[in-house]
Design a protein around this motif. Structure first.
Motif, PDB file in Angstrom:
ATOM      1  N   TYR A 204     -13.808  20.296  16.463  1.00  0.00           N
ATOM      2  CA  TYR A 204     -13.273  20.312  17.827  1.00  0.00           C
ATOM      3  C   TYR A 204     -14.102  19.446  18.781  1.00  0.00           C
ATOM      4  N   ALA A 205     -15.130  18.794  18.263  1.00  0.00           N
ATOM      5  CA  ALA A 205     -16.007  17.969  19.090  1.00  0.00           C
ATOM      6  C   ALA A 205     -15.602  16.501  18.998  1.00  0.00           C
ATOM      7  N   GLN A 206     -16.254  15.669  19.792  1.00  0.00           N
ATOM      8  CA  GLN A 206     -15.978  14.238  19.759  1.00  0.00           C
ATOM      9  C   GLN A 206     -16.362  13.668  18.388  1.00  0.00           C
ATOM     10  N   GLY A 207     -15.494  12.840  17.844  1.00  0.00           N
ATOM     11  CA  GLY A 207     -15.740  12.255  16.529  1.00  0.00           C
ATOM     12  C   GLY A 207     -14.438  12.072  15.785  1.00  0.00           C
ATOM     13  N   GLY A 208     -14.515  12.089  14.451  1.00  0.00           N
ATOM     14  CA  GLY A 208     -13.323  11.999  13.636  1.00  0.00           C
ATOM     15  C   GLY A 208     -13.312  10.815  12.691  1.00  0.00           C
ATOM     16  N   GLU A 209     -12.213  10.660  11.986  1.00  0.00           N
ATOM     17  CA  GLU A 209     -12.016   9.548  11.073  1.00  0.00           C
ATOM     18  C   GLU A 209     -10.561   9.101  11.150  1.00  0.00           C
ATOM     19  N   CYS A 210     -10.287   7.926  10.652  1.00  0.00           N
ATOM     20  CA  CYS A 210      -8.911   7.419  10.631  1.00  0.00           C
ATOM     21  C   CYS A 210      -8.689   6.700   9.309  1.00  0.00           C
ATOM     22  N   MET A 211      -7.485   6.848   8.788  1.00  0.00           N
ATOM     23  CA  MET A 211      -7.161   6.272   7.482  1.00  0.00           C
ATOM     24  C   MET A 211      -5.731   5.737   7.514  1.00  0.00           C
ATOM     25  N   VAL A 212      -5.531   4.553   6.954  1.00  0.00           N
ATOM     26  CA  VAL A 212      -4.211   3.964   6.846  1.00  0.00           C
ATOM     27  C   VAL A 212      -3.782   4.022   5.385  1.00  0.00           C
ATOM     28  N   ASP A 213      -2.690   4.711   5.113  1.00  0.00           N
ATOM     29  CA  ASP A 213      -2.205   4.851   3.734  1.00  0.00           C
ATOM     30  C   ASP A 213      -1.905   3.486   3.116  1.00  0.00           C
ATOM     31  N   GLY A 214      -2.306   3.352   1.854  1.00  0.00           N
ATOM     32  CA  GLY A 214      -2.122   2.067   1.185  1.00  0.00           C
ATOM     33  C   GLY A 214      -0.670   1.674   1.033  1.00  0.00           C
ATOM     34  N   GLY A 215       0.248   2.628   0.894  1.00  0.00           N
ATOM     35  CA  GLY A 215       1.644   2.304   0.698  1.00  0.00           C
ATOM     36  C   GLY A 215       2.475   2.340   1.957  1.00  0.00           C
ATOM     37  N   SER A 216       1.841   2.438   3.121  1.00  0.00           N
ATOM     38  CA  SER A 216       2.580   2.550   4.374  1.00  0.00           C
ATOM     39  C   SER A 216       2.894   1.175   4.967  1.00  0.00           C
ATOM     40  N   VAL A 217       3.829   1.176   5.895  1.00  0.00           N
ATOM     41  CA  VAL A 217       4.169  -0.055   6.606  1.00  0.00           C
ATOM     42  C   VAL A 217       2.975  -0.524   7.427  1.00  0.00           C
ATOM     43  N   ALA A 218       2.219   0.448   7.976  1.00  0.00           N
ATOM     44  CA  ALA A 218       1.074   0.104   8.814  1.00  0.00           C
ATOM     45  C   ALA A 218       0.010  -0.673   8.044  1.00  0.00           C
ATOM     46  N   ALA A 219      -0.042  -0.496   6.712  1.00  0.00           N
ATOM     47  CA  ALA A 219      -1.071  -1.166   5.904  1.00  0.00           C
ATOM     48  C   ALA A 219      -0.990  -2.687   6.048  1.00  0.00           C
ATOM     49  N   SER A 220       0.212  -3.199   6.168  1.00  0.00           N
ATOM     50  CA  SER A 220       0.370  -4.650   6.275  1.00  0.00           C
ATOM     51  C   SER A 220      -0.102  -5.185   7.622  1.00  0.00           C
ATOM     52  N   ARG A 221      -0.298  -4.289   8.590  1.00  0.00           N
ATOM     53  CA  ARG A 221      -0.728  -4.723   9.915  1.00  0.00           C
ATOM     54  C   ARG A 221      -2.240  -4.577  10.123  1.00  0.00           C
ATOM     55  N   VAL A 222      -2.955  -4.126   9.116  1.00  0.00           N
ATOM     56  CA  VAL A 222      -4.413  -3.980   9.229  1.00  0.00           C
ATOM     57  C   VAL A 222      -5.072  -5.348   9.058  1.00  0.00           C
ATOM     58  N   PRO A 223      -5.882  -5.805  10.023  1.00  0.00           N
ATOM     59  CA  PRO A 223      -6.576  -7.094   9.881  1.00  0.00           C
ATOM     60  C   PRO A 223      -7.447  -7.119   8.623  1.00  0.00           C
ATOM     61  N   GLU A 224      -7.598  -8.289   8.046  1.00  0.00           N
ATOM     62  CA  GLU A 224      -8.318  -8.441   6.785  1.00  0.00           C
ATOM     63  C   GLU A 224      -9.742  -7.873   6.867  1.00  0.00           C
ATOM     64  N   GLN A 225     -10.418  -8.072   7.991  1.00  0.00           N
ATOM     65  CA  GLN A 225     -11.813  -7.648   8.092  1.00  0.00           C
ATOM     66  C   GLN A 225     -11.976  -6.138   8.013  1.00  0.00           C
ATOM     67  N   TRP A 226     -10.914  -5.379   8.240  1.00  0.00           N
ATOM     68  CA  TRP A 226     -11.000  -3.923   8.205  1.00  0.00           C
ATOM     69  C   TRP A 226     -10.406  -3.338   6.920  1.00  0.00           C
ATOM     70  N   ARG A 227      -9.879  -4.169   6.063  1.00  0.00           N
ATOM     71  CA  ARG A 227      -9.266  -3.666   4.834  1.00  0.00           C
ATOM     72  C   ARG A 227     -10.337  -3.332   3.799  1.00  0.00           C
TER      73      ARG A 227
END
Length: 466
Positions: A204-227
């Protein structure tokens, strides 16, 4: 690989009813040590006429933790309790588990919780004299003078009622971050909804993580440096499809409010849960979120529990690790030369204090149910008992050493009405003695005799009887 140093054997005889054990360790200089650790558990009893809860011994002694335990028994969650098998803690950790409760049990949009530890009104014990790690080493004249000087300054260091810990955290009800429309670009933080209680967890505090599914449409929009590279993706074999990208807040990967700009753009996220725990002087805001998303600042997690071993800033205390080092078979990795033993203190820095001597006042505000039998008006008050665990050893010349253990971990669980106190002693393993007994002193007479025994003026001989 340099062979490990040989550590002389030590027979450990626990003469108390408490759970205790002995293990050996080496420091970053390959010096061996005997470590003795024990735990005393209490139940929070009824309040007296002054509103003080009485600590009562548990019917079944509290057990030492031999491994880290996580909330919900899931390693992805924050740590609930850490293993007691730490070699040495320079300071005392004070941890609070349970829930934050709104005052009077009435729903509130926000309220503050506080943990406070104070020196006793009249300290029962004088400061411990400086002692070598080898308890049989003679106390020098210099050490005697240092101790006398410490006694003279005790009024400053042991001022009655002096605050050792005074920490407050603001709690809010559920709230969200929402991307505003065309007329008001950017992000907005919604007003919190009223809440009666929330768990005291870093989720419940400040922080967290984020993940883009490999098979999702969003995956194609991830810049190369973050893949993720193929090698990095191979570490996600437990998942049906490896993620295309994965980022986390290094100060608290279990929290909420962390979302880098690349993730927001790739996923086109418009709503996110916001943190519900924050420091009073570092409140979470939409502006803070925007700056953190752009990598211009860091989130500041607020909590009352253990900080993860791999989280920042704790991780930096491990020191400099040689990335080229290779370990094979039964090799035992050495500690880095610049390892800081403060790493073993798992509480946030503002929940650490000098090792208590007994009688310290503990106060918790809005950290228990209003109708809890051990609280009054939402405030829990209790004092640490006046007692000591100590190791008694005899060397080959029949000289006796009675060395007290130090309190270095206090866990207060208001949900289960328990208080667990961990004691520890670290002795240099120089073969000076082959056996020690763990004993318990709790009466005023026993405590006075133990303190007199440890005075630099006291002649040490085998006539001491615990």
């Amino acid at each position: 690989m340099t062979p490990l140093p040989t550590i002389p054997a030590l027979r450990f005889d626990n003469r108390t009813v408490f759970d205790a054990l002995h293990f050996d360790t080496i420091d970053q200089h390959d010096i061996g040590f005997h470590v003795i650790v024990a735990k005393i558990g209490y139940r929070l009893g009824l309040c007296d006429e002054r509103g003080q809860a009485q600590l009562q011994p548990l019917d079944t002694p509290a057990a030492l933790y031999t491994e880290d335990r996580f909330h919900e028994d899931r390693v992805e969650c924050s740590v609930r309790v850490e293993s007691d098998l730490a070699p040495y803690k320079p300071r005392c950790d004070v941890i609070v588990l349970g829930d934050a409760h709104a005052p009077g049990g009435r729903p509130a949009k926000s309220f503050d919780v506080t943990v406070r530890v104070q020196m006793p009104d009249q300290p029962a014990l004088l400061p411990e004299p400086p002692r070598p790690l080898n308890p049989f080493q003679p106390i020098s004249g210099t050490v005697r003078r240092q101790w006398q000087s410490k006694l003279a300054g005790a009024a400053d260091t042991r001022t009655p009622g002096r605050l050792l810990i005074n920490k407050s955290v603001r709690v809010t009800g559920p709230r969200e971050l929402r991307r505003a429309g065309v007329l008001r670009p950017g992000w907005q933080l919604t007003s919190p909804s009223p809440v009666v209680k929330i768990p005291l967890r870093y989720e419940y505090a400040q922080g967290g993580e984020c993940m883009v599914d490999g098979g999702s449409v969003a995956a194609s929009r991830v810049p190369e440096q973050w893949r993720l590279t193929p090698e990095q993706q191979s570490n996600y074999g437990h998942m049906p499809v490896a993620p295309a990208a994965h980022g986390a807040c290094e100060y608290n990967p279990t929290g909420r409010g962390f979302a880098p700009e690349w993730y927001l753009k790739a996923t086109r996220t418009t709503r996110l849960p916001a943190p519900q725990l924050e420091y009073l002087d570092v409140p979470f805001s939409a502006r803070m979120f925007a700056r953190c998303s752009q990598g211009k600042s860091e989130l500041v997690p607020a909590g009352l529990g253990f900080v993860g071993r791999a989280w920042l800033p704790r991780r930096k205390l491990v020191g400099t690790i040689d990335p080229s080092a290779a370990w094979y078979g039964d090799d035992v990795p050495r500690l880095p030369g610049d390892f800081d033993f403060a790493y073993w203190n798992g509480a946030p820095h503002d929940q650490q204090c000098d090792h208590p001597a007994g009688g310290e006042q503990v106060t918790l505000v809005n950290l228990s149910a209003p109708d809890a039998p051990f609280a009054r008006d939402g405030v829990v008050r209790f004092r640490l008992p006046h007692e000591r665990l100590f190791a008694l050893g005899v060397n080959a010349t029949d000289a006796v050493a009675a060395t007290p253990l130090s309190i270095d971990t206090i866990i207060i669980d208001t949900a289960s009405a328990r208080v667990e106190v961990t004691w520890r002693l670290c002795l240099i393993a120089d073969g000076e003695f082959a056996e020690v007994r763990l004993l318990h002193a709790s009466t005023p007479e026993q405590l006075q005799r133990l303190q007199h025994w440890n005075s630099p003026e006291q002649t040490q001989d085998s006539s001491f009887v615990a």
